[in-house]
Write a protein that holds these residues in place. Structure first.
Motif, short mmCIF file in Angstrom:
data_model
loop_
_atom_site.label_atom_id
_atom_site.label_comp_id
_atom_site.label_asym_id
_atom_site.label_seq_id
_atom_site.Cartn_x
_atom_site.Cartn_y
_atom_site.Cartn_z
N TYR A 102 0.82 -1.21 0.00
CA TYR A 102 0.00 0.00 0.00
C TYR A 102 0.86 1.26 0.00
CZ TYR A 102 -3.48 3.41 1.61
OH TYR A 102 -4.30 4.50 1.72
N LEU A 103 0.60 2.13 -0.97
CA LEU A 103 1.26 3.42 -1.18
C LEU A 103 2.72 3.33 -1.61
CD1 LEU A 103 -0.29 5.70 1.56
CD2 LEU A 103 -1.00 5.40 -0.82
N LYS A 104 3.20 2.14 -1.89
CA LYS A 104 4.56 2.01 -2.42
C LYS A 104 4.53 2.39 -3.90
CE LYS A 104 6.32 -1.42 0.76
NZ LYS A 104 6.86 -2.76 0.91
N ILE A 105 5.59 3.05 -4.33
CA ILE A 105 5.70 3.49 -5.72
C ILE A 105 6.77 2.65 -6.41
CG2 ILE A 105 6.33 5.42 -7.23
CD1 ILE A 105 5.10 7.27 -5.14
N TYR A 106 6.43 2.19 -7.60
CA TYR A 106 7.32 1.33 -8.37
C TYR A 106 7.62 1.99 -9.72
CZ TYR A 106 6.06 -2.13 -4.94
OH TYR A 106 5.88 -2.78 -3.76
N GLU A 107 8.83 1.76 -10.20
CA GLU A 107 9.22 2.24 -11.53
C GLU A 107 9.39 1.02 -12.43
OE1 GLU A 107 13.24 4.00 -13.19
OE2 GLU A 107 12.09 5.53 -12.11
N ILE A 108 8.73 1.05 -13.56
CA ILE A 108 8.83 -0.01 -14.55
C ILE A 108 9.60 0.57 -15.72
CG2 ILE A 108 7.56 -1.59 -16.05
CD1 ILE A 108 5.78 -0.20 -13.09
N ALA A 109 10.79 0.00 -15.98
CA ALA A 109 11.71 0.58 -16.96
C ALA A 109 11.21 0.45 -18.39
CB ALA A 109 13.09 -0.06 -16.83
N GLN A 110 10.56 -0.66 -18.73
CA GLN A 110 10.03 -0.86 -20.07
C GLN A 110 8.62 -1.40 -19.97
OE1 GLN A 110 12.38 -3.30 -22.62
NE2 GLN A 110 14.03 -1.83 -22.78
N CYS A 111 7.67 -0.58 -20.30
CA CYS A 111 6.26 -0.95 -20.24
C CYS A 111 5.67 -0.72 -21.62
CB CYS A 111 5.56 -0.10 -19.19
SG CYS A 111 3.90 -0.66 -18.83
N TYR A 112 5.05 -1.75 -22.20
CA TYR A 112 4.54 -1.67 -23.57
C TYR A 112 3.10 -1.19 -23.58
CZ TYR A 112 3.54 -3.09 -28.37
OH TYR A 112 3.19 -3.10 -29.69
N SER A 113 2.82 -0.25 -24.46
CA SER A 113 1.48 0.28 -24.63
C SER A 113 0.79 -0.52 -25.73
CB SER A 113 1.54 1.76 -25.00
OG SER A 113 0.27 2.20 -25.39
N ASN A 114 0.00 -1.48 -25.33
CA ASN A 114 -0.70 -2.33 -26.29
C ASN A 114 -1.98 -1.64 -26.71
OD1 ASN A 114 -1.41 -4.47 -27.85
ND2 ASN A 114 -2.12 -5.74 -26.17
N ASN A 115 -1.98 -1.12 -27.93
CA ASN A 115 -3.14 -0.40 -28.47
C ASN A 115 -3.50 0.83 -27.62
OD1 ASN A 115 -5.04 -0.03 -30.47
ND2 ASN A 115 -6.60 -1.21 -29.41
N GLY A 116 -2.49 1.45 -27.00
CA GLY A 116 -2.72 2.65 -26.20
C GLY A 116 -3.18 2.37 -24.79
N ILE A 117 -3.15 1.11 -24.35
CA ILE A 117 -3.61 0.73 -23.02
C ILE A 117 -2.44 0.13 -22.24
CG2 ILE A 117 -5.16 -0.78 -21.71
CD1 ILE A 117 -7.03 -0.67 -24.20
N VAL A 118 -2.23 0.62 -21.02
CA VAL A 118 -1.20 0.10 -20.14
C VAL A 118 -1.85 -0.27 -18.82
CG1 VAL A 118 0.88 0.65 -18.83
CG2 VAL A 118 0.66 1.41 -21.20
N ARG A 119 -1.60 -1.49 -18.36
CA ARG A 119 -2.07 -1.93 -17.04
C ARG A 119 -0.88 -2.45 -16.26
NH1 ARG A 119 -6.80 -5.97 -17.07
NH2 ARG A 119 -6.75 -5.43 -14.87
N VAL A 120 -0.76 -1.99 -15.03
CA VAL A 120 0.26 -2.46 -14.11
C VAL A 120 -0.46 -2.97 -12.89
CG1 VAL A 120 2.25 -1.81 -12.71
CG2 VAL A 120 1.95 -0.80 -14.97
N PHE A 121 -0.12 -4.18 -12.44
CA PHE A 121 -0.80 -4.73 -11.27
C PHE A 121 0.21 -5.17 -10.23
CE2 PHE A 121 -0.09 -8.27 -14.08
CZ PHE A 121 0.27 -9.31 -13.25
N CYS A 122 -0.24 -5.22 -9.00
CA CYS A 122 0.59 -5.63 -7.86
C CYS A 122 0.76 -7.14 -7.88
CB CYS A 122 -0.07 -5.18 -6.56
SG CYS A 122 0.78 -5.74 -5.08
N SER A 123 1.98 -7.59 -7.69
CA SER A 123 2.24 -9.04 -7.69
C SER A 123 1.76 -9.70 -6.40
CB SER A 123 3.73 -9.31 -7.89
OG SER A 123 4.47 -8.76 -6.83
N LYS A 124 1.46 -8.92 -5.38
CA LYS A 124 0.97 -9.48 -4.11
C LYS A 124 -0.55 -9.60 -4.09
CE LYS A 124 4.95 -9.58 -1.93
NZ LYS A 124 5.58 -10.79 -1.48
N CYS A 125 -1.25 -8.51 -4.34
CA CYS A 125 -2.72 -8.53 -4.22
C CYS A 125 -3.43 -8.67 -5.56
CB CYS A 125 -3.20 -7.27 -3.50
SG CYS A 125 -3.00 -5.74 -4.45
#
Length: 80
Positions: free
Chosen positions: A38-61
């Protein structure tokens, strides 16, 4: 003695707008109150925009995280 009101918290930034089929460096925050991240901030170095949509999810919850920033990678990674 007078007390000054507490300043209002800054609102969350508008979510980034992504161009389709490009790579970005993004930062994301976990807003799930019951998660250990909760409230932790993560940096993703390479994230692909598939058709203009990006989803990032928590590996824990497994809940979606709030996207805070996005920076288009220049140059774009080469895909073989």
């Amino acid at each position: 003695m007078t007390t000054e009101p507490e300043p209002a918290p800054e609102p969350d930034p508008d979510p980034p707008v992504f161009q389709p089929y490009l790579y970005y460096k993004v930062t994301a925050r976990d807003d799930t109150e019951t998660c250990v991240n909760y409230l932790k901030i993560y940096e993703i170095a390479q994230c692909y925009s598939n058709n203009g949509i990006v989803r990032v999810f928590c590996s824990k919850c497994r809940h979606d995280m709030r996207l805070l920033t996005a920076e288009l990678l220049d140059p774009q990674p080469e895909v073989s």
